[in-house]
Design a protein around this motif. Structure first.
Motif, PDB file in Angstrom:
ATOM      1  N   PHE A 112      25.440  31.656  47.755  1.00  0.00           N
ATOM      2  CA  PHE A 112      26.809  31.795  47.278  1.00  0.00           C
ATOM      3  C   PHE A 112      26.981  31.263  45.861  1.00  0.00           C
ATOM      4  CE2 PHE A 112      27.857  32.175  51.849  1.00  0.00           C
ATOM      5  CZ  PHE A 112      28.559  33.351  51.771  1.00  0.00           C
ATOM      6  N   LEU A 116      29.027  34.341  43.995  1.00  0.00           N
ATOM      7  CA  LEU A 116      30.466  34.292  43.768  1.00  0.00           C
ATOM      8  C   LEU A 116      30.785  34.538  42.301  1.00  0.00           C
ATOM      9  CD1 LEU A 116      31.575  31.233  45.943  1.00  0.00           C
ATOM     10  CD2 LEU A 116      31.521  33.652  46.545  1.00  0.00           C
ATOM     11  N   TRP A 119      36.436  32.807  39.304  1.00  0.00           N
ATOM     12  CA  TRP A 119      37.731  33.028  39.942  1.00  0.00           C
ATOM     13  C   TRP A 119      38.866  32.872  38.941  1.00  0.00           C
ATOM     14  CZ3 TRP A 119      38.150  30.829  45.608  1.00  0.00           C
ATOM     15  CH2 TRP A 119      37.163  31.431  46.396  1.00  0.00           C
ATOM     16  N   PRO A 141      39.779  34.709  44.065  1.00  0.00           N
ATOM     17  CA  PRO A 141      38.697  35.635  43.678  1.00  0.00           C
ATOM     18  C   PRO A 141      39.267  36.930  43.112  1.00  0.00           C
ATOM     19  CG  PRO A 141      38.903  35.523  46.069  1.00  0.00           C
ATOM     20  CD  PRO A 141      39.796  34.466  45.522  1.00  0.00           C
ATOM     21  N   SER A 145      32.061  40.123  45.651  1.00  0.00           N
ATOM     22  CA  SER A 145      30.869  39.307  45.435  1.00  0.00           C
ATOM     23  C   SER A 145      29.785  40.143  44.767  1.00  0.00           C
ATOM     24  CB  SER A 145      30.357  38.738  46.760  1.00  0.00           C
ATOM     25  OG  SER A 145      30.058  39.788  47.656  1.00  0.00           O
ATOM     26  N   ASN A 198      36.267  28.417  50.459  1.00  0.00           N
ATOM     27  CA  ASN A 198      36.057  29.307  49.317  1.00  0.00           C
ATOM     28  C   ASN A 198      35.174  30.498  49.689  1.00  0.00           C
ATOM     29  OD1 ASN A 198      37.610  27.687  47.698  1.00  0.00           O
ATOM     30  ND2 ASN A 198      35.889  26.641  46.739  1.00  0.00           N
ATOM     31  N   GLN A 202      36.200  34.550  49.687  1.00  0.00           N
ATOM     32  CA  GLN A 202      35.461  35.600  49.002  1.00  0.00           C
ATOM     33  C   GLN A 202      35.057  36.715  49.968  1.00  0.00           C
ATOM     34  OE1 GLN A 202      34.607  35.892  45.494  1.00  0.00           O
ATOM     35  NE2 GLN A 202      34.355  37.929  46.383  1.00  0.00           N
ATOM     36  N   PHE A 205      38.062  38.772  50.672  1.00  0.00           N
ATOM     37  CA  PHE A 205      38.308  39.693  49.554  1.00  0.00           C
ATOM     38  C   PHE A 205      37.385  40.913  49.655  1.00  0.00           C
ATOM     39  CE2 PHE A 205      37.769  41.490  45.398  1.00  0.00           C
ATOM     40  CZ  PHE A 205      38.985  41.329  44.762  1.00  0.00           C
ATOM     41  N   ASP A 206      36.111  40.685  49.971  1.00  0.00           N
ATOM     42  CA  ASP A 206      35.159  41.790  50.066  1.00  0.00           C
ATOM     43  C   ASP A 206      35.562  42.796  51.143  1.00  0.00           C
ATOM     44  OD1 ASP A 206      33.810  40.466  48.104  1.00  0.00           O
ATOM     45  OD2 ASP A 206      32.133  39.835  49.363  1.00  0.00           O
TER      46      ASP A 206
END
Length: 372
Positions: A112, A116, A119, A141, A145, A198, A202, A205-206
Motif C-alpha cells: 500500500f 496509494l 490524497w 483519495p 489505486s 486509510n 482507498q 474508492f476503487d
C-alpha cells in the motif's frame, strides 16, 4: 444443363476445404498459449475471408443464387464461430495478465505504500459544543489505486492496439464483464483481512470507481449483491462518523476520476455508461486539485465581448444609409435626413464616461471604421 453438376461439385469441394482449413488451423494453434497474437491474426483471417474473396462466396453458393442459401449460411456460421473462439483465446490471455498485475495490490504495508496515490486535503467546518466554528483538514483519495488503474490502462491499450472497433459488440461486452469479475474477486479477498481506515477508504474508492465506470445497466443486477457485500465489509473498517464526513467528497472525486479515464478505457466502458459519465458536471465551487494529473475543465472558454463603435463611425454609417436611400426613394430623403440628424444629436448628447472613452480611443485611430 451440363454445367450444373460441375457447379455442384465445386460448391461441395469449396465447403469441404473450408471446413478442413478451420479444423487444421484449430488443431495446430489452439493449444499455443505462448503465441496468442496468432489467435488474433486467425480472427482477422476468418473475418475477412468472405468479404475479400467474393468468388469464394459464389463457389460455396453453387447453383443457389440467393445470398442466404443454406450452403453459404452453414459455412459462414462455422467461420464466424471459429473467429469468436480465436478471439476468446486471445482475450483470455490478456485477462490473465490483467489479473496477475492486479494481484500486486495486497494488504501488506509495503504494497500500500507503493499503491496509494497522493490524497486531496479538504478543509471542513464543524460547530463545537461551545458553538464555536472549528476548521479541520481531512484527506480524501482522488484517484484509483496504482495497481488497479495501471492494470486497466494496460489492458485497454492492448485492445486499442488491436483495433477494437472491428470486433463484434458481442465480444467486447463479455470482456468488460470479465474485467469486473476479476476486480471483485480480488477485492473480496482483500476485504476479509484486517485493514486500516486509510486502506479501506482507498479500496472503497476503487470499488465505486469500478461500479461507476464498468457496470452497465444490463449487468447491474448481476453485480449488485457482490458490490453491496464488499461495501459493507470495507465500511466496517472505517469510523462511522468519519465515513459520513468522507462519503460526499469521496463520491464527487469518483465521478471526476471516471470522467478522466472514460476516453483511455473506452473499449472497456459499456456504451450506456459513456453517455452518463460524459454528462457529469464538475463543481466550480471547489478549488482545483494540485496533483500532477490532467484536470477536467469545468467551464468553456468565454466569448469575446463586442467592441463599442465610435461616434464618427456611427455618423458615417448613417450618412451612407441616407445616400443609398436617396437614390431609391427621393421623397423619403427629408425624413431620412431628419432621422439621421436625430441619431447624430443623440450620439452627441451621450456623455457617459464609457462612451467618451471608447470614442476618444477609436477616434485616434484613422484605420478604424474606414473602408480600404
Amino acid at each position: 444443363t451440363c454445367a450444373l453438376p460441375i457447379i455442384e461439385e465445386c460448391s461441395s469441394i469449396s465447403r469441404q476445404q473450408i471446413v478442413e482449413l478451420v479444423a487444421s488451423l484449430r488443431s495446430q494453434h489452439i493449444g499455443d498459449r505462448e503465441n496468442t497474437e496468432l489467435a488474433l491474426l486467425l480472427t482477422r483471417l476468418y473475418q475477412a475471408l468472405f468479404p475479400l474473396v467474393p468468388n469464394l462466396v459464389l463457389s460455396v453458393r453453387g447453383k443457389q443464387k440467393e445470398k442466404d442459401s443454406c450452403s453459404l449460411v452453414e459455412v459462414s456460421a462455422l467461420v464466424e464461430k471459429e473467429a469468436e473462439d480465436m478471439f476468446n483465446v486471445w482475450i483470455s490471455s490478456k485477462l490473465s495478465q490483467f489479473s496477475t498485475s492486479l494481484f500486486s495490490l495486497t494488504s501488506t504495508a509495503g504494497s500500500f505504500l507503493t499503491s496509494l496515490p497522493a490524497w486531496d486535503k479538504v478543509t471542513i467546518s464543524e460547530t463545537g459544543d461551545s458553538g464555536q466554528e472549528i476548521n479541520s483538514i481531512i484527506s480524501i483519495p482522488p484517484s484509483p489505486s496504482l495497481p488497479l488503474i495501471t492494470s486497466l490502462l494496460s489492458l485497454a491499450s492492448t485492445i486499442h492496439r488491436s483495433h477494437p472497433s472491428s470486433f463484434p459488440q458481442s465480444l467486447l461486452s463479455p470482456t468488460s464483464i470479465n474485467v469486473v469479475q476479476a476486480i471483485l474477486s480480488h477485492y473480496s479477498t482483500l476485504s476479509t483481512q484486517t485493514l486500516t481506515q486509510n486502506v479501506a477508504l482507498q479500496l472503497l474508492f476503487d470499488l465505486h470507481f469500478t461500479q461507476t465506470l464498468l457496470v452497465s445497466r444490463d449487468t447491474k443486477d448481476q453485480f449488485s449483491t457482490t458490490l453491496s457485500t464488499l461495501f459493507f465489509s470495507l465500511e466496517t473498517n472505517i469510523d462511522p462518523f468519519d465515513l459520513s464526513v468522507f462519503s460526499p467528497h469521496l463520491h464527487s472525486r469518483v465521478k471526476k476520476a471516471a470522467a478522466r479515464c472514460v476516453s483511455g478505457l473506452g473499449c472497456l466502458v459499456p456504451a450506456d455508461r459513456v453517455a452518463i459519465i460524459s454528462s457529469y458536471k464538475i463543481s466550480t465551487t471547489t478549488t482545483q486539485d494540485s496533483h500532477n494529473i490532467l484536470c477536467v475543465e469545468p467551464q468553456p472558454c468565454p466569448r469575446f465581448q463586442l467592441l463599442p463603435l465610435s461616434t464618427a463611425s456611427l455618423s458615417k454609417v448613417s450618412a451612407k444609409a441616407a445616400l443609398s436611400s436617396a437614390h431609391l426613394q427621393l421623397p423619403l430623403l427629408v425624413g431620412q435626413a431628419a432621422v439621421d440628424a436625430k441619431k447624430t444629436a443623440a450620439g452627441k448628447t451621450d456623455k457617459s464616461p464609457a462612451h467618451q472613452t471608447a470614442a476618444s480611443f477609436f477616434g485616434s485611430m484613422p484605420w478604424f471604421g474606414t473602408n480600404s
